[in-house]
Every structure is written in structure tokens, then in C-alpha cells.
Design an enzyme around this catalytic site. Structure first.
Site, PDB file in Angstrom:
ATOM      1  N   TYR A 133       5.497  -6.256  -8.918  1.00 21.19           N
ATOM      2  CA  TYR A 133       5.389  -5.531 -10.181  1.00 21.19           C
ATOM      3  C   TYR A 133       6.175  -4.226 -10.116  1.00 21.19           C
ATOM      4  O   TYR A 133       6.320  -3.625  -9.045  1.00 21.19           O
ATOM      5  CB  TYR A 133       3.920  -5.199 -10.494  1.00 21.19           C
ATOM      6  N   GLU A 143      -5.248  -4.890 -22.787  1.00 23.60           N
ATOM      7  CA  GLU A 143      -4.011  -5.312 -23.445  1.00 23.60           C
ATOM      8  C   GLU A 143      -4.271  -6.154 -24.693  1.00 23.60           C
ATOM      9  O   GLU A 143      -5.348  -6.738 -24.831  1.00 23.60           O
ATOM     10  CB  GLU A 143      -3.187  -6.152 -22.457  1.00 23.60           C
TER      11      GLU A 143
HETATM   12  C1  4VP Z   1      -1.072  -7.056 -16.479  1.00 20.55           C
HETATM   13  C2  4VP Z   1      -0.371  -5.951 -16.203  1.00 20.55           C
HETATM   14  C3  4VP Z   1      -0.303  -5.326 -14.908  1.00 20.55           C
HETATM   15  C4  4VP Z   1       0.568  -4.281 -14.716  1.00 20.55           C
HETATM   16  C5  4VP Z   1       0.668  -3.698 -13.463  1.00 20.55           C
HETATM   17  C6  4VP Z   1      -0.101  -4.165 -12.428  1.00 20.55           C
HETATM   18  O1  4VP Z   1       0.021  -3.610 -11.203  1.00 20.55           O
HETATM   19  C7  4VP Z   1      -0.991  -5.188 -12.612  1.00 20.55           C
HETATM   20  C8  4VP Z   1      -1.096  -5.764 -13.870  1.00 20.55           C
END
Ligand code: 4VP
Length: 179
Positions: free
Chosen positions: A27, A72
Site C-alpha cells: 500500500y 469508506e
Molecule cells: C482500504 C484502504 C486502506 C488504505 C491503507 C491501508 O494501509 C489499509 C487499507
């Protein structure tokens, strides 16, 4: 890669991170300001998804340790605890069942598809949720400054994390090169 030491909330805001969870999911995440985050997903169940201007709660827990949490439009909930001085964080993602069943629906630039996310969370199942609690190791820290729209500004592509880590993506003012 900045080598700064994190102490205050202000030290954290404006910081850009790339990290890999112990389950292999990669990520990229940006603390855009004290109530907003942007991110891009390079590996894992929803690789290819990217999001700007997600509202989030961001707090200093104690010197150099930060808690971030948000919910979200998909119904996914996220809680992240950053320990940047140790290049690590702990994240828990709570996915509604429908995202696990149909991850491809969420793999896009979400900002252009908010109504689709809201329709999907009603149309498909929420429970049982898929809980993903993982530590991650931070592979990149950049001092982007707050409200920098160049940090997360295009769809993820396979070499992007390496381009950033190798200094090929941002200029000295943290603007995207070759835009
Ligand atoms: C679902 C989003 C999301 C964004 C960053 C993270 O480290 C984990 C989930």
C-alpha cells in the site's frame, strides 16, 4: 527517503508512505492534512484501487505514534497505527462481505464511482465481514508537505513503488516528474 524523527502530529501530516503488510499486500498512503488521506493499492486483494480525499480521523497517541481511522463509501473500515520511527505500522481492515466476493468492483479510481460504491454496498451482502489485521514494514517515507495533489495523482502501475523509492518520480519540490 526522509530520515526525520517523528514527534508531533505536525511531523506526520504531509508525510507519504509506502509499506508492505506481512501478508504481502503493498500500500501507498499519504497524510494529506489533519482530516484527509489519499492512497493507492499496489498489491493484494484490491490491487489497482486508488482513492483521493478520503475523510479520516488522525491523532497523535504519544510522541511519534499515530492513529488513523476512517469508514469508506464501500462500507470498508480501516484503522492504522503508525510507528514511523521504527518503520512499521499495524493496520486492521474490515471488509464487508461484498468486497471480498466482488473485489473487482472496487478496483478503480473510486472518486469517479462513489454512486457505484453506495449502490453495491446496498445490493450485496455486508456480513460476515472479512477482518485483516496485519503488521507492515515501511519501505519509503517522503516529506511531501500537506495538500500536495501530485503525491497520489494517477493510477497505480507495477513499477510505481520502485520509481518512487529510486527517486525517479518526484522532483526536489515533491512534484511529479514528466507530468
Ligand atoms: C482500504 C484502504 C486502506 C488504505 C491503507 C491501508 O494501509 C489499509 C487499507
Amino acid at each position: 527517503m526522509t530520515e526525520k524523527t517523528f514527534k508531533t502530529l505536525d511531523d506526520f501530516l504531509g508525510t507519504h508512505f509506502i509499506y508492505t503488510y506481512d501478508n504481502g499486500w503493498e500500500y501507498e498512503w499519504y497524510a494529506k492534512n489533519d482530516h484527509t488521506v489519499d492512497y493507492r493499492i499496489h498489491g493484494g486483494m484490491v490491487a489497482g484501487r486508488w482513492v483521493k480525499d478520503q475523510e479520516a480521523n488522525i491523532n497523535l497517541l504519544t510522541e511519534g505514534i499515530y492513529k488513523v481511522a476512517w469508514t469508506e463509501p464501500t462500507g470498508t473500515d480501516v484503522a492504522l497505527d503508525f510507528v514511523p520511527n521504527e518503520k512499521k505500522l499495524n493496520g486492521t481492515i474490515f471488509f464487508p462481505k461484498w468486497v471480498q466476493d466482488h473485489p473487482e468492483i472496487t478496483v478503480k479510481y473510486q472518486n469517479d464511482f462513489i454512486p457505484l460504491m453506495e449502490e453495491s454496498r446496498e445490493k450485496y451482502e455486508t456480513y460476515p465481514k472479512m477482518v485483516v489485521p496485519e503488521f507492515a514494514h515501511i519501505t519509503y517515507i517522503g516529506d511531501a508537505g500537506q495538500n500536495n495533489e501530485d503525491v497520489i495523482s494517477e493510477a497505480p502501475y507495477p513499477e510505481l513503488p520502485d520509481d518512487i523509492r529510486n527517486g525517479k518520480y518526484f522532483d526536489e519540490n515533491y512534484h511529479r516528474i514528466n507530468k
